[in-house]
Design an enzyme around this catalytic site. Structure first.
Site, PDB file in Angstrom:
ATOM      1  N   LYS A 158      14.137 -10.774  32.986  1.00 22.86           N
ATOM      2  CA  LYS A 158      14.690 -12.004  33.554  1.00 22.86           C
ATOM      3  C   LYS A 158      14.236 -12.170  35.010  1.00 22.86           C
ATOM      4  O   LYS A 158      14.337 -11.229  35.808  1.00 22.86           O
ATOM      5  CB  LYS A 158      16.224 -11.974  33.501  1.00 22.86           C
ATOM      6  CG  LYS A 158      16.771 -12.080  32.085  1.00 22.86           C
ATOM      7  CD  LYS A 158      16.654 -13.493  31.550  1.00 22.86           C
ATOM      8  CE  LYS A 158      17.377 -13.667  30.228  1.00 22.86           C
ATOM      9  NZ  LYS A 158      17.237 -15.028  29.694  1.00 22.86           N
ATOM     10  N   ASP A 186      11.269 -14.320  31.487  1.00 25.09           N
ATOM     11  CA  ASP A 186      12.058 -15.531  31.270  1.00 25.09           C
ATOM     12  C   ASP A 186      12.641 -15.982  32.599  1.00 25.09           C
ATOM     13  O   ASP A 186      13.466 -15.294  33.188  1.00 25.09           O
ATOM     14  CB  ASP A 186      13.185 -15.229  30.269  1.00 25.09           C
ATOM     15  CG  ASP A 186      13.998 -16.471  29.928  1.00 25.09           C
ATOM     16  OD1 ASP A 186      13.669 -17.563  30.427  1.00 25.09           O
ATOM     17  OD2 ASP A 186      14.968 -16.341  29.157  1.00 25.09           O
ATOM     18  N   GLU A 212       8.698 -17.621  29.606  1.00 24.82           N
ATOM     19  CA  GLU A 212       9.672 -18.517  28.985  1.00 24.82           C
ATOM     20  C   GLU A 212      10.296 -19.456  30.007  1.00 24.82           C
ATOM     21  O   GLU A 212      10.730 -19.023  31.073  1.00 24.82           O
ATOM     22  CB  GLU A 212      10.752 -17.639  28.338  1.00 24.82           C
ATOM     23  CG  GLU A 212      11.663 -18.393  27.429  1.00 24.82           C
ATOM     24  CD  GLU A 212      12.581 -17.465  26.648  1.00 24.82           C
ATOM     25  OE1 GLU A 212      13.548 -17.980  26.088  1.00 24.82           O
ATOM     26  OE2 GLU A 212      12.354 -16.239  26.594  1.00 24.82           O
ATOM     27  N   ASP A 237      12.165 -23.052  25.991  1.00 26.55           N
ATOM     28  CA  ASP A 237      13.468 -22.626  25.456  1.00 26.55           C
ATOM     29  C   ASP A 237      14.479 -23.739  25.670  1.00 26.55           C
ATOM     30  O   ASP A 237      14.760 -24.518  24.773  1.00 26.55           O
ATOM     31  CB  ASP A 237      13.913 -21.325  26.133  1.00 26.55           C
ATOM     32  CG  ASP A 237      15.324 -20.900  25.713  1.00 26.55           C
ATOM     33  OD1 ASP A 237      15.876 -21.507  24.772  1.00 26.55           O
ATOM     34  OD2 ASP A 237      15.892 -19.971  26.329  1.00 26.55           O
ATOM     35  N   LYS A 261      17.158 -21.232  19.081  1.00 24.45           N
ATOM     36  CA  LYS A 261      18.420 -20.483  19.073  1.00 24.45           C
ATOM     37  C   LYS A 261      19.396 -21.236  18.188  1.00 24.45           C
ATOM     38  O   LYS A 261      19.514 -22.459  18.293  1.00 24.45           O
ATOM     39  CB  LYS A 261      19.004 -20.375  20.489  1.00 24.45           C
ATOM     40  CG  LYS A 261      18.183 -19.484  21.388  1.00 24.45           C
ATOM     41  CD  LYS A 261      18.755 -19.402  22.790  1.00 24.45           C
ATOM     42  CE  LYS A 261      17.877 -18.480  23.639  1.00 24.45           C
ATOM     43  NZ  LYS A 261      18.014 -18.746  25.061  1.00 24.45           N
TER      44      LYS A 261
END
Length: 364
Positions: A158, A186, A212, A237, A261
């Site tokens: 992250k 991400d 991402e 995303d 998701k």
């Protein structure tokens, strides 16, 4: 025949920080659907205010509007159920995902098949990454080593708070784990397009597999600009919730990969549609997660196992939670791989009753 709604609060093993904020627990809603032919199905909503514009309260509210209207419908008429939910409330995708999962659990149990077999049955295991939340670069490198020792082969790192520090995070993690381990990053919308391109130029040498959501979800132009100027594949995303969003991103030539998701799509049924649209455009998909327990994660593992175009997975939320809602059954983890249960339905046979508690709403 009957729908029960439960509220659960699941603690993380350690505070989990991403560019959008920090979580210490996951507040989820569990749904149980009881049919008149003696089969029950379970589903889970893990709402995120910053991503799906939902809170536990809005999920219960949406289920309170949808629940009574769904009573009496046939669980095998999935398309009708989805249409009905969309007519009653806009958005509220994690609430709809909980119902959708429970319906597929029912169909699997009734047909005596695991959900992954019903949906396409493409693979028997799903390689997942494990996520390292935002900390100091050296702490993140330590976490990386810890996960590699546990057998994980892919790390999702992250970033997205401070571009120069982000470069340092990636450098430290890469140096700590050596060259064999895959690293994806991400940014959770944390950079401007200009910052994203600058970071990408500096991290190319660290062999990053995917980047991402580098920029704001609605900035498809910016996302496309980053993609044109990046040697590393770009994954959308937060820019893709629905099948319609997938088409927009594809038309804008803004992504190399799309992250699906269940909490954003409204469940498995629409996730299948997104995967099909992406496949037609020759764009592979990843399946990701929010803060689901093993219940929601197991549904996502079935989906990922079933669908050929879902070529990447980030299904680790339950592994980051200290509280374990599922007592027996569910997707296991072995050598960085998630294994969908072979049992009928989602394959979950018992819950931790203490964590589950009593229903907060019942519709019949």
């Amino acid at each position: 025949e009957r729908i029960e709604v439960y509220r659960v609060s699941l603690a993380y093993a350690e505070p989990f920080r991403i560019a959008l904020g920090t979580s210490v627990k996951s507040e989820n809603i569990i749904v149980k659907v009881q049919t008149d032919f003696g089969v029950e199905g379970w589903g889970e909503a893990s709402p995120s205010f910053k991503i799906t514009n939902e809170t536990p309260e809005t999920v219960v509210d949406a289920l309170t509007k949808m629940g009574p209207e769904l009573i009496g419908m046939c669980p095998f008429k999935v398309e009708q159920i989805i249409e009905k939910m969309d007519e009653i409330v806009n958005g509220n995708t994690s609430a709809k995902a909980a119902i959708d999962m429970a319906i597929f659990d029912v169909i699997g149990k009734k047909t005596r098949k695991p959900v992954s077999a019903l949906l396409g049955g493409y693979r028997d295991e799903v390689l997942t990454d494990i996520t390292i939340g935002i900390k100091s670069p050296e702490e993140m490198a330590k976490s990386a080593v810890k996960y590699i020792k546990k057998g994980f082969k892919i790390l999702k790192v992250k970033v997205g708070v401070n571009p120069s520090e982000d470069v340092e995070r990636i450098r430290r993690v890469r140096e700590a784990v050596g060259s064999e381990i895959k690293i994806r990053i991400d940014a959770n919308q944390g950079w401007t397009p200009k910052e994203a391109v600058e970071v990408i130029n500096k991290i190319e040498k660290y062999d990053v597999e995917l980047i991402e959501q580098p920029v704001k979800a609605e900035d498809l132009k910016g996302l496309a600009t980053v993609r044109k100027n990046s040697s590393i594949p770009i994954m959308a995303d937060e820019s893709v919730h629905s099948p319609e969003d997938a088409l927009k991103v594809i038309r804008a030539e803004a992504a190399d990969v799309i992250n699906i998701k269940l909490m954003k799509s409204g469940g498995i049924w629409k996730a299948m549609k997104i995967a099909a649209i992406a496949e037609a455009a020759k764009i592979p998909c990843m399946v990701g997660c929010m803060g689901e327990s093993n219940l929601g994660i197991t549904a996502a593992v079935h989906f990922a196992a079933a669908v050929k175009n879902v070529q990447y997975a980030d299904l680790d939320a339950d592994l980051l939670l200290k509280d374990k809602l599922v007592k027996r059954g569910g997707a296991k983890i072995r050598d960085s791989k998630r294994i969908p249960p072979k049992k009928k339905g989602l394959g979950i046979t018992a819950f931790n009753e203490k964590l589950l508690g009593k229903p907060v709403k019942v519709f019949k």
